[in-house]
Design a protein around this motif. Structure first.
Motif, short mmCIF file in Angstrom:
data_model
loop_
_atom_site.label_atom_id
_atom_site.label_comp_id
_atom_site.label_asym_id
_atom_site.label_seq_id
_atom_site.Cartn_x
_atom_site.Cartn_y
_atom_site.Cartn_z
N GLU A 17 0.86 -1.20 0.00
CA GLU A 17 0.00 0.00 0.00
C GLU A 17 0.89 1.24 0.00
O GLU A 17 1.59 1.50 0.99
N PRO A 18 0.86 2.01 -1.09
CA PRO A 18 1.86 3.09 -1.27
C PRO A 18 1.86 4.13 -0.15
O PRO A 18 2.93 4.58 0.28
N LEU A 19 0.66 4.46 0.37
CA LEU A 19 0.62 5.46 1.44
C LEU A 19 1.34 4.96 2.69
O LEU A 19 2.05 5.70 3.37
N LEU A 20 1.14 3.67 3.00
CA LEU A 20 1.76 3.12 4.21
C LEU A 20 3.26 3.04 4.06
O LEU A 20 4.01 3.24 5.03
N ALA B 211 -4.89 3.11 9.15
CA ALA B 211 -3.45 3.34 9.00
C ALA B 211 -3.18 4.27 7.82
O ALA B 211 -2.35 5.19 7.92
N ASN B 212 -3.91 4.03 6.72
CA ASN B 212 -3.74 4.90 5.56
C ASN B 212 -4.21 6.32 5.87
O ASN B 212 -3.57 7.30 5.45
N VAL B 215 -1.61 8.31 7.75
CA VAL B 215 -0.53 8.84 6.91
C VAL B 215 -1.02 10.04 6.11
O VAL B 215 -0.34 11.06 5.99
N ILE B 219 0.28 14.16 5.20
CA ILE B 219 0.83 14.65 3.93
C ILE B 219 -0.20 15.38 3.06
O ILE B 219 0.17 16.15 2.20
N ILE B 265 -7.76 4.05 -2.26
CA ILE B 265 -6.71 4.83 -1.60
C ILE B 265 -5.62 3.89 -1.10
O ILE B 265 -4.42 4.18 -1.21
N ARG B 266 -6.04 2.74 -0.58
CA ARG B 266 -5.05 1.79 -0.06
C ARG B 266 -4.25 1.16 -1.18
O ARG B 266 -3.03 1.01 -1.07
N MET B 267 -4.92 0.74 -2.24
CA MET B 267 -4.21 -0.02 -3.28
C MET B 267 -3.59 0.88 -4.33
O MET B 267 -2.86 0.38 -5.21
N GLY B 268 -3.90 2.16 -4.28
CA GLY B 268 -3.31 3.08 -5.24
C GLY B 268 -3.75 2.75 -6.65
O GLY B 268 -4.91 2.41 -6.90
N ARG B 270 -3.45 0.25 -8.28
CA ARG B 270 -3.77 -1.16 -8.51
C ARG B 270 -5.27 -1.43 -8.51
O ARG B 270 -5.71 -2.54 -8.81
#
Lengths: 160, 386
Positions: A17-20, B211-212, B215, B219, B265-268, B270
């Motif tokens: 997961e890119p954000l993590l 968790a996402n 972060v 940002i 959002i998690r997998m971007g 993908r």
């Protein structure tokens, strides 16, 4: 002797997961500026490939990743790692608590549960730094450090 | 090795489960309750009989009472008390053996009762009169010779009273059994609701999403707020849906949209997705939380194993008199011999719900999709909008 904050090391992050992945990198940078992230990959197979090529001191592995899992990657890495260089310290970072035992058997240095909080990262960083320092000190230095630690260990005092 | 959260095994009907949910007969308590109830009813009946006879004979009420109670007690001991004790013994034995049938208390049916009642009629009056004679000092005529009116009257009253008692007590017990069944059904329904909620609100999904979010707050705060709004929408829809029997298709699609946005959002890159809901179908009432297991399967088995990820399309359309909902991905496809266990579990749950609500009129099918990947299709009857 380098102080913890200024010691340097290299690390690889495997997180799908890119954000993590970005978040972990930022947390690590905050607590250990000297740590250089040499690669960020999104799956287990790439993690093994990059780790063998770049030989980082530390590997941060997510467990649940496409294709090969973090645990499988750690295993594959152990099998293919050349004898000459020291095996990287492995830290698993995951939302699942049930893999702690397997992680322990894979000789992980730490197991961090998501969502990761700052204090936990700091504790992990200190543990990693201590391990790397021990390794740098060599076997004799390690024995001395351990013995002096025993002397202050009150539990051991009770037994002796 | 693919790592899947272990699906919860459906609870096998077991004795422990039944005892825990209070559906089991607790034999001791049940015995006590029934003995007291029987005794009370017998006492009331005997009192009534004594009063009646006392009124008819204009006096000797005390003596009538003694005889009435003695006979009543003996009859009761041989019929109702015996029945209740037999049931208690059977229940206790079953529990000791761990027999799940002990969850429902054992009971003698009418056919089993008749021998006891007959025995009571045979034994009760003679034994009762013997006891009463001993107390009062009278000497009653032998009842079975039916010579005297007293004997005949006593016998008739005994027969009528025994049958009446058996009838009333059986009715009372049937009533309380029905009430207990209704309560158990309500409890089961509440449990199922909770299980449905649990299956839709998987903890790891929540923790990964949070968790996402954590972060993102650091940002890109505006995006973090948008993400938080989607999470709130998803949670609220899940809670509401788990409580209701049906909601509009638009609400179901909104919820899936929030879910897929969070996963994206998690997998971007993908995960790509699109939803297609024609305006005419927005108000169609559908059972809640049907689509999520299908979408989860697509992600877990279709997209996540692929490095490049893929695309999910969710659509609704009218097909004649039926409503057709499709969830399609261009991922790994059905051919993989990957974790069938958890796939089947989620789909079986949907199938079970469809069957319970619509019988054979609704169906869930899984087939390979044209562009590689899998197509899950739910077909169910259209309803007039609520």
């Amino acid at each position: 002797m380098t102080s913890p904050m200024t010691s340097t090391a290299t690390a690889l992050i495997a997180e799908d997961e890119p954000l993590l992945a970005a978040g972990l990198q930022a947390d690590l940078a905050a607590h250990w500026p000297g740590l250089q992230i040499v690669a960020k990959v999104g799956d287990g197979a790439s993690a093994v490939e990059h780790a063998l090529a770049l030989q980082p001191d530390i590997c941060f592995f997510d467990i649940r990743m496409p294709g090969m899992s973090g645990l499988e990657a750690a295993q594959a890495l152990a099998e293919d790692w050349p004898e000459s260089s020291p095996f990287p310290l492995i830290v698993f970072v995951t939302a699942y608590e049930q893999f702690a035992l397997q992680a322990f058997e894979a000789q992980a240095v730490d197991y961090i549960v998501k969502p990761v909080d700052s204090a936990r990262v700091q504790a992990c960083v200190q543990r990693l730094q201590r391990r790397l320092a021990d390794r740098a000190a060599g076997p004799a230095g390690l024995q001395l450090a351990r013995l002096s630690q025993l002397g202050t260990d009150s539990t051991v005092k009770l037994l002796i | 090795m693919t790592i899947d959260a272990t699906p919860a095994t459906p609870a096998a009907p077991s004795l422990d489960h039944a005892l825990a949910t209070g559906a089991a007969a607790q034999p001791g308590a049940r015995l006590r309750k029934r003995l007291i109830r029987g005794l009370f009813f017998m006492a009331m009946l005997c009192l009534a009989i004594a009063l009646l006879l006392g009124a008819l004979e204009r006096g000797r009420f005390g003596v009538q009472l003694i005889y009435s109670f003695s006979i009543g007690l003996c009859c009761w001991l041989v019929t109702d008390a015996a029945r209740v004790v037999i049931c208690w013994v059977v229940d206790t034995q079953r529990i000791r053996r761990g027999d799940p049938a002990a969850a429902v208390g054992f009971d003698l049916h009418v056919r089993g009762m008749l021998p006891l009642v007959a025995l009571g009629i045979l034994v009760g009056p003679s034994a009762g009169m013997t006891i009463a004679d001993a107390i009062t000092g009278y000497r009653s005529p032998a009842i079975w010779q039916l010579g005297t009116t007293t004997a005949r009257v006593t016998l008739t009253i005994t027969v009528i009273a025994s049958l009446l008692t058996m009838f009333v007590l059986t009715m009372l017990e049937r009533l309380s059994r029905a009430r207990a069944d209704a309560e158990a059904a309500m409890r089961a329904a509440a449990e199922n609701q909770l299980k449905l909620l649990e299956s839709q609100l998987e903890p790891h999904m929540l923790f990964n999403t949070l968790a996402n979010l954590r972060v993102l707050i650091g940002i890109d705060p505006p995006r973090a707020q948008a993400m938080l709004d989607q999470l709130i929408g998803f949670l609220r829809a899940t809670l509401n849906a788990s409580r209701s029997g049906a909601h509009p298709l638009a609400a179901e699609f909104d919820r899936i949209s929030d879910y897929l946005s969070l996963m994206a959002i998690r997998m971007g890159p993908r995960l790509q997705f699109a939803l297609d809901l024609p305006a005419a179908l927005r108000d169609q009432p559908v059972p809640p939380l049907l689509l999520q297991p299908l979408v989860e399967n697509c992600i877990k088995h279709g997209l996540e194993p692929q490095l490049a990820g893929g695309r999910i399309d969710v659509a609704a359309r009218r097909a004649g008199l039926m409503l057709e909902l499709t969830v399609q991905d261009n991922g790994a496809g059905l051919g993989r011999a990957g974790s069938p266990g958890s796939t089947r579990f989620g789909l079986e749950q949907v199938r079970g719900r469809l069957k319970a609500l619509f019988g054979d009129a609704a169906a869930l099918t899984l087939e390979p999709s044209a562009g590689g990947g899998t197509l899950a299709r739910i077909v169910l009857p259209m309803k007039a909008a609520a």
